[in-house]
Design a protein around this motif. Sequence first.
Motif, PDB file in Angstrom:
ATOM      1  N   SER A  82       0.856  -1.190   0.000  1.00  0.00           N
ATOM      2  CA  SER A  82       0.000   0.000   0.000  1.00  0.00           C
ATOM      3  C   SER A  82       0.893   1.241   0.000  1.00  0.00           C
ATOM      4  N   PRO A  83       0.500   2.259  -0.758  1.00  0.00           N
ATOM      5  CA  PRO A  83       1.310   3.480  -0.803  1.00  0.00           C
ATOM      6  C   PRO A  83       1.533   4.109   0.570  1.00  0.00           C
ATOM      7  N   SER A  84       0.520   4.098   1.410  1.00  0.00           N
ATOM      8  CA  SER A  84       0.690   4.724   2.731  1.00  0.00           C
ATOM      9  C   SER A  84       1.634   3.925   3.617  1.00  0.00           C
ATOM     10  N   GLU A  85       1.539   2.596   3.592  1.00  0.00           N
ATOM     11  CA  GLU A  85       2.460   1.778   4.384  1.00  0.00           C
ATOM     12  C   GLU A  85       3.886   1.900   3.845  1.00  0.00           C
ATOM     13  N   TYR A  86       4.011   1.950   2.516  1.00  0.00           N
ATOM     14  CA  TYR A  86       5.343   2.114   1.923  1.00  0.00           C
ATOM     15  C   TYR A  86       5.952   3.442   2.369  1.00  0.00           C
ATOM     16  N   ARG A  87       5.174   4.503   2.264  1.00  0.00           N
ATOM     17  CA  ARG A  87       5.685   5.833   2.620  1.00  0.00           C
ATOM     18  C   ARG A  87       6.133   5.881   4.079  1.00  0.00           C
TER      19      ARG A  87
END
Length: 124
Positions: A82-87
């Motif tokens: 997920s983009p938020s978890e990656y960020r």
Amino acid sequence: MIDDLIATAEARGYTVAWHRGGPKAAWLPHCHTITLRLGADEAHTLCALAHELGHAHYGDPPGHHGAQELRADRFAAQLLVSPSEYRTAELIYGAHPQLLATELGVTKHIIETWQQLHTNVWAA
């Protein structure tokens, strides 16, 4: 997370089976089955299942290679990261693929694929 992904595969009409030896995973379109090799660690099993779901999603034939492999890798990366978890992980660990993979529970290859898909995504 593997159980959730197996449930997703089954909801799409695919059977998930296990095998010993041989490839880490395979998509068998003639019987709508994804097979996974017993004994792999959780991250490798999860990523292999997501990759094979990509082949199933696109209707790839047996013996796929090249562009089909890349497309399945991209499908898996989008499905699992997920983009938020990656960020959040990148803010802690930097853009180091192995550290990010460990934190996010996927393989280094999936992180590298995700990074290639999202180059400059966080640039201001």
